[in-house]
Structure formats: structure tokens, C-alpha cells
Design a protein around this motif. Sequence first.
Motif, PDB file in Angstrom:
ATOM      1  N   ILE A  93       0.872  -1.177   0.000  1.00 24.88           N
ATOM      2  CA  ILE A  93       0.000   0.000   0.000  1.00 24.88           C
ATOM      3  C   ILE A  93       0.904   1.221   0.000  1.00 24.88           C
ATOM      4  CG2 ILE A  93      -0.246  -0.177   2.528  1.00 24.88           C
ATOM      5  CD1 ILE A  93      -2.997   1.237   2.191  1.00 24.88           C
ATOM      6  N   ALA A  94       0.659   2.135  -0.909  1.00 22.24           N
ATOM      7  CA  ALA A  94       1.497   3.324  -1.042  1.00 22.24           C
ATOM      8  C   ALA A  94       0.614   4.531  -1.323  1.00 22.24           C
ATOM      9  CB  ALA A  94       2.505   3.131  -2.175  1.00 22.24           C
ATOM     10  N   GLY A  95       1.151   5.703  -1.036  1.00 19.77           N
ATOM     11  CA  GLY A  95       0.424   6.935  -1.310  1.00 19.77           C
ATOM     12  C   GLY A  95       0.274   7.800  -0.078  1.00 19.77           C
TER      13      GLY A  95
ATOM     14  N   ALA B 260       8.793   6.235   2.261  1.00 18.33           N
ATOM     15  CA  ALA B 260       8.232   7.299   3.096  1.00 18.33           C
ATOM     16  C   ALA B 260       6.717   7.168   3.225  1.00 18.33           C
ATOM     17  CB  ALA B 260       8.602   8.661   2.511  1.00 18.33           C
ATOM     18  N   ASP B 261       6.046   6.808   2.139  1.00 17.67           N
ATOM     19  CA  ASP B 261       4.591   6.613   2.198  1.00 17.67           C
ATOM     20  C   ASP B 261       4.215   5.250   1.606  1.00 17.67           C
ATOM     21  OD1 ASP B 261       5.077   7.096  -0.458  1.00 17.67           O
ATOM     22  OD2 ASP B 261       3.609   8.706  -0.685  1.00 17.67           O
ATOM     23  N   GLN B 262       5.006   4.232   1.931  1.00 17.97           N
ATOM     24  CA  GLN B 262       4.799   2.897   1.358  1.00 17.97           C
ATOM     25  C   GLN B 262       5.046   1.814   2.409  1.00 17.97           C
ATOM     26  OE1 GLN B 262       6.317   1.896  -2.714  1.00 17.97           O
ATOM     27  NE2 GLN B 262       7.763   0.656  -1.540  1.00 17.97           N
ATOM     28  N   PHE B 263       4.125   0.838   2.460  1.00 18.03           N
ATOM     29  CA  PHE B 263       4.224  -0.268   3.403  1.00 18.03           C
ATOM     30  C   PHE B 263       4.004  -1.588   2.670  1.00 18.03           C
ATOM     31  CE2 PHE B 263       2.843   3.438   5.718  1.00 18.03           C
ATOM     32  CZ  PHE B 263       3.548   3.390   6.915  1.00 18.03           C
ATOM     33  N   ASP B 264       4.758  -2.606   3.063  1.00 16.40           N
ATOM     34  CA  ASP B 264       4.566  -3.959   2.553  1.00 16.40           C
ATOM     35  C   ASP B 264       3.979  -4.801   3.679  1.00 16.40           C
ATOM     36  OD1 ASP B 264       5.590  -3.305   0.061  1.00 16.40           O
ATOM     37  OD2 ASP B 264       7.630  -3.805   0.626  1.00 16.40           O
TER      38      ASP B 264
END
Length: 200
Positions: free
Chosen positions: A125-127, A169-173
Motif C-alpha cells: 500500500i502506497a500513497g 516514506a509513504d509505502q508499506f509492505d
Amino acid sequence: MAERQLPERLSPLEPVFHPGSHGNFEQGVDVILTETRPGSILQLAAWPGAEKQLIEAIRKVTGLALPDGAGGGIADGAKAVFGFAPGKFTVVDAAEGLAAGFAKAVIPAVGTVTDLSHGRTAIRIAGPKAEWVLAKFFAIDFALPAFPIGAGRSTTHHDVFAQIQRSGADQFDIYVFRSFARSFWKALCHASEEVGYEVQ
């Protein structure tokens, strides 16, 4: 002699994976969702007192140097590693076959290597609204100072075990059990609707 072909890896998300923009995206999308499909997802565990030896084995095999501290980690795009419990680490590689490298590097006196590639699904999820959406699911402070780039956390959402690494910075796995991946994906899409999301 015929060349042996490996079976095609199928995604558990396929029936609910719908590329394109969804939800309230008239003003643009604030979240991008995708399945990353790494080739290798491993769990490494050190016996008590052997943590430093395991961390050194991780560095030798992956080239990634873990920072000190609980939950510390590092992601370089193709490879990632993070601690999720004392002496326990998740190691991810875009390429297959990482387990074979660790089988040689981690001797039984140091710890264990478990290949979870077949049992986990990796969702990114990113953004700008990624933190906001994830906060709907997990009682974790996702702000950058509390959850720095590379760091990992282990948690649950309604009995769905999840390991989360901040890979940008604005991204998670997010790594979830394959058997729960479809329902978690649907919930993540639903939670992203009000900010507008794109599936890639």
C-alpha cells in the motif's frame, strides 16, 4: 531429455484483483494497492544468545546490514529484512531460492530457517493516505518518526496475522497468510474507497 518446468505460481487475489481506479477518485487517488509477489519470503529465528550470529548470516547472504533495536529493518527494493520479535526476522527477496543460501549460512547451533514463500502473500500500500488507511486496521502509530523506513511490526486484524514493513516514506509492505489474503485484500480495498485508490 525434456526440461522440467516449474508450476505456475497462482495468486490467491486473482478473483478479487481488479486493476484500475476505484472508490472516490474524482479528485485523484491517494492510495495505490498492489501484490508484489516476491520470489522468497523466509522466517529466521535465532536460539537464545545466537542473535548476533544470525544477524551476521543475514548480512552475508543478503548484503543487508540490520540496524540495532527491536523492529529494525532495511529495504533496498529487491531485498528486505526486518525483526518482528526478539531473535526473529522476516527476510524477503524478489528472486527465488533464498532459502538455499540460508540453509548453508545458518547452522543448527545458531537458529532455524523456514521458507514461507508458498504460505504468504505480499501486499503493498502506497500513497499519501497509506498511513491513514492502515490506521483503520491496526492500533499502531504509523507516523514516520515512530515507524521509520525499513522498520517492521507484527500484529493482527480480526485474527489475520500481519507483518508490516515500511519500505518507503509513504509505502508499506504487508505479509499475510495466503489463506486470509483474499479477505484481507477486500477489506483493504473497502477501507481505501473514501480516499480513492488504484490497483496496479
